[in-house]
Design a protein around this motif. Structure first.
Motif, PDB file in Angstrom:
ATOM      1  N   GLY A 179       0.906  -0.805   0.169  1.00  0.00           N
ATOM      2  CA  GLY A 179       0.013   0.175   0.115  1.00  0.00           C
ATOM      3  C   GLY A 179       1.025   1.734   0.189  1.00  0.00           C
ATOM      4  N   HIS A 180       2.053   1.431   0.127  1.00  0.00           N
ATOM      5  CA  HIS A 180       2.731   2.211   0.696  1.00  0.00           C
ATOM      6  C   HIS A 180       4.058   2.493  -0.873  1.00  0.00           C
ATOM      7  CE1 HIS A 180       2.073   3.299   4.444  1.00  0.00           C
ATOM      8  NE2 HIS A 180       2.627   2.117   4.946  1.00  0.00           N
ATOM      9  N   GLN A 181       4.198   3.747  -1.589  1.00  0.00           N
ATOM     10  CA  GLN A 181       4.928   4.032  -2.903  1.00  0.00           C
ATOM     11  C   GLN A 181       6.855   3.956  -2.023  1.00  0.00           C
ATOM     12  OE1 GLN A 181       2.883   8.012  -4.406  1.00  0.00           O
ATOM     13  NE2 GLN A 181       2.104   6.801  -5.598  1.00  0.00           N
ATOM     14  N   GLU A 182       7.452   3.235  -3.431  1.00  0.00           N
ATOM     15  CA  GLU A 182       8.537   3.487  -2.660  1.00  0.00           C
ATOM     16  C   GLU A 182       9.056   4.585  -3.081  1.00  0.00           C
ATOM     17  OE1 GLU A 182       9.241   0.215  -6.665  1.00  0.00           O
ATOM     18  OE2 GLU A 182       9.243   1.856  -7.341  1.00  0.00           O
ATOM     19  N   ARG A 183       8.294   5.749  -3.934  1.00  0.00           N
ATOM     20  CA  ARG A 183       8.894   7.345  -3.397  1.00  0.00           C
ATOM     21  C   ARG A 183       8.493   7.745  -2.060  1.00  0.00           C
ATOM     22  NH1 ARG A 183       9.610  10.471  -7.747  1.00  0.00           N
ATOM     23  NH2 ARG A 183       7.941   8.794  -9.078  1.00  0.00           N
ATOM     24  N   GLU A 184       7.523   7.171  -1.511  1.00  0.00           N
ATOM     25  CA  GLU A 184       7.047   7.466  -0.115  1.00  0.00           C
ATOM     26  C   GLU A 184       7.841   6.667   0.832  1.00  0.00           C
ATOM     27  OE1 GLU A 184       3.489   6.302   2.468  1.00  0.00           O
ATOM     28  OE2 GLU A 184       2.915   5.124   0.923  1.00  0.00           O
ATOM     29  N   VAL A 185       8.553   6.153   0.797  1.00  0.00           N
ATOM     30  CA  VAL A 185       9.656   5.176   1.655  1.00  0.00           C
ATOM     31  C   VAL A 185      10.417   5.923   1.576  1.00  0.00           C
ATOM     32  CG1 VAL A 185      11.183   3.229   2.400  1.00  0.00           C
ATOM     33  CG2 VAL A 185       8.523   2.981   1.517  1.00  0.00           C
ATOM     34  N   LYS A 370      19.789  -8.113   9.556  1.00  0.00           N
ATOM     35  CA  LYS A 370      19.218  -8.337   7.985  1.00  0.00           C
ATOM     36  C   LYS A 370      18.216  -9.288   8.270  1.00  0.00           C
ATOM     37  CE  LYS A 370      24.681  -8.275   7.599  1.00  0.00           C
ATOM     38  NZ  LYS A 370      24.947  -9.042   7.673  1.00  0.00           N
ATOM     39  N   GLU A 371      17.416 -10.361   8.897  1.00  0.00           N
ATOM     40  CA  GLU A 371      16.264 -10.551   8.744  1.00  0.00           C
ATOM     41  C   GLU A 371      15.586  -9.945   8.038  1.00  0.00           C
ATOM     42  OE1 GLU A 371      13.305 -12.782   8.858  1.00  0.00           O
ATOM     43  OE2 GLU A 371      15.050 -14.047  10.055  1.00  0.00           O
ATOM     44  N   PRO A 372      14.898 -10.729   6.877  1.00  0.00           N
ATOM     45  CA  PRO A 372      14.486 -10.420   5.516  1.00  0.00           C
ATOM     46  C   PRO A 372      12.927 -10.176   5.649  1.00  0.00           C
ATOM     47  CG  PRO A 372      15.229 -12.752   4.813  1.00  0.00           C
ATOM     48  CD  PRO A 372      15.931 -12.579   6.789  1.00  0.00           C
ATOM     49  N   VAL A 373      12.210 -10.818   6.285  1.00  0.00           N
ATOM     50  CA  VAL A 373      10.792 -10.902   6.253  1.00  0.00           C
ATOM     51  C   VAL A 373      10.180 -10.146   7.172  1.00  0.00           C
ATOM     52  CG1 VAL A 373       8.560 -12.685   6.617  1.00  0.00           C
ATOM     53  CG2 VAL A 373      11.033 -13.703   6.053  1.00  0.00           C
ATOM     54  N   LEU A 374       8.982  -9.195   6.755  1.00  0.00           N
ATOM     55  CA  LEU A 374       8.050  -8.447   7.767  1.00  0.00           C
ATOM     56  C   LEU A 374       6.777  -9.030   8.165  1.00  0.00           C
ATOM     57  CD1 LEU A 374       9.237  -4.598   5.988  1.00  0.00           C
ATOM     58  CD2 LEU A 374      10.273  -5.803   8.206  1.00  0.00           C
ATOM     59  N   PRO A 375       6.412  -8.622   8.787  1.00  0.00           N
ATOM     60  CA  PRO A 375       5.042  -8.689   8.996  1.00  0.00           C
ATOM     61  C   PRO A 375       4.197  -8.454   8.153  1.00  0.00           C
ATOM     62  CG  PRO A 375       5.720  -7.803  10.971  1.00  0.00           C
ATOM     63  CD  PRO A 375       6.950  -8.105  10.483  1.00  0.00           C
ATOM     64  N   LEU A 376       2.610  -8.537   7.743  1.00  0.00           N
ATOM     65  CA  LEU A 376       2.229  -8.190   7.166  1.00  0.00           C
ATOM     66  C   LEU A 376       0.537  -7.516   7.744  1.00  0.00           C
ATOM     67  CD1 LEU A 376       1.909 -10.243   3.785  1.00  0.00           C
ATOM     68  CD2 LEU A 376       3.007  -7.984   4.351  1.00  0.00           C
TER      69      LEU A 376
END
Length: 376
Positions: A179-185, A370-376
């Motif tokens: 839901g968030h844009q690359e540019r926003e981040v 470096k943990e790559p998984v984020l909770p949705l």
């Protein structure tokens, strides 16, 4: 969120020692003088950070040529760096600067070095016209060689820049979600770094999601992060001129077996590369540690860039960490280790740390998990 005050104060750099070591290099090269035109090198040697300046260095004299915009700044910064008296500022227009150059270097028989990698052909010709009696000698690597090993003052600034980046990423982690844009981040990261004390970002922040993550230097755009994406975030902060560089790859839910395997592979390759960084090792060995592991998995063609580079006043500086590179690591050298795997149309993975060589290995300056998984 709390607001952090500007970072520092930092220990002073050994600018007088840097000038002395450069003079020794000139003697070894048989040069009577060096005209330093790289603004990065001018700052490294004198502390002066203006956008216009040349340092003229002889065995006896130092002359910093700049214009009236920097009349006060140049005096202040030379004083802070401890070189006022070793380097004389000459503030004037172009004609006055040229007169000073001719007065110092115009004698017949002088061998005057010019920084070949930092001077245009036209500028070199103009210098030759000004100094017809001098022998102009193209030089490479004289100052770069001094900059390889960072002194404690430089390491303090590099650590601060890395710490700012670590904090900034922690603050914006919640935006790395569908839901968030690359540019926003990217904009949020840049703002957070400045608010936390950075004077600027170290380079254009990369936030690349989904198929864009398969482009190593993608620019953040309007694409909206989605479930099933890998998201590559490559960024850094600048603190008192020194830069950090870090990449983390995040997974937004199940991404498919090919990308899951790529994520695990890149993390393993990066750990092997970091473990290889040690005094006496060639930078090409670090590259090989990463590259050979990825090649063994059948993905050699999907790792299409060098494993790393030096970091300091520039985000990309010597030594190169690349296939066949022969630079020998020593304590105080700072490099990145950043292998990647990119699957066109699917996604990509890159993991990067900036590390400093120690007496018995290396230690990371960038420390975000470096943990790559984020909770949705």
């Amino acid at each position: 969120m709390t607001t952090q005050a500007p970072l520092g104060p930092f220990p002073p750099g050994d600018h007088p020692g840097r000038l002395a070591r450069l003079r020794q290099r000139l003697a070894e090269e048989g040069l009577d003088a060096l005209v330093v035109t790289s603004l990065v090198h001018v700052r490294y040697l004198t502390g002066f950070s203006g956008s216009a300046g040349r340092l003229v260095l002889t065995p006896e004299d130092g002359l910093l040529l700049t214009d009236g915009r920097y009349r006060t700044q140049v005096e202040e910064q030379l004083q802070v760096a401890g070189v006022r008296g070793l380097v004389e500022p000459r503030v004037s227009g172009l004609a006055g600067q040229q007169e000073a150059l001719v007065e110092l270097l115009g004698a017949s028989g002088r061998r005057v070095g010019l920084e070949a990698d930092h001077l245009s052909w036209s500028a070199a010709r103009r210098t030759a016209e000004l100094l017809p009696e001098a022998e102009l000698v193209p030089t490479t690597g004289l100052v770069e060689g001094l900059r390889l090993v960072k002194d404690p003052a430089e390491l303090a600034r590099l650590e601060a820049a890395a710490h700012v980046a670590d904090q900034a990423l922690a603050e914006v982690l919640g935006l790395l979600a569908p839901g968030h844009q690359e540019r926003e981040v990217a904009e949020a990261l840049d703002h957070a770094m400045r608010r936390l004390g950075a004077e600027d970002r170290a380079f254009e922040t990369i936030v690349a999601s989904g198929p864009n993550a398969a482009k190593p230097h993608a620019r953040p755009g309007d694409r909206v992060l989605a479930p099933g994406d890998t998201v590559v975030v490559d960024f850094g902060a600048t603190v008192d001129g020194y830069r950090s560089d870090m990449t983390r790859t995040f997974i937004l839910g199940p991404v498919g077996e090919d990308l899951e395997a790529a994520v695990a592979l890149v993390h393993e390759a990066q750990a092997l590369g970091v473990a290889t960084v040690a005094p006496g090792r060639a930078t090409g060995e670090v590259d090989a540690a990463c590259r050979d592991r990825i090649a063994a998995a059948g993905l050699a063609e999907r790792f299409e860039h060098a494993t790393g580079h030096g970091v300091g006043l520039e985000v990309h500086e010597a030594p190169a960490v690349a296939a066949g590179a022969t630079a020998i690591l020593a304590p105080g050298v700072v490099v990145t280790v950043e292998p990647g795997v990119y699957l066109p149309g699917r996604g990509g993975v890159r993991v990067e740390d900036t590390v400093v060589v120690t007496d018995d290995g290396c230690r990371p300056l960038t420390r975000f998990p470096k943990e790559p998984v984020l909770p949705l």
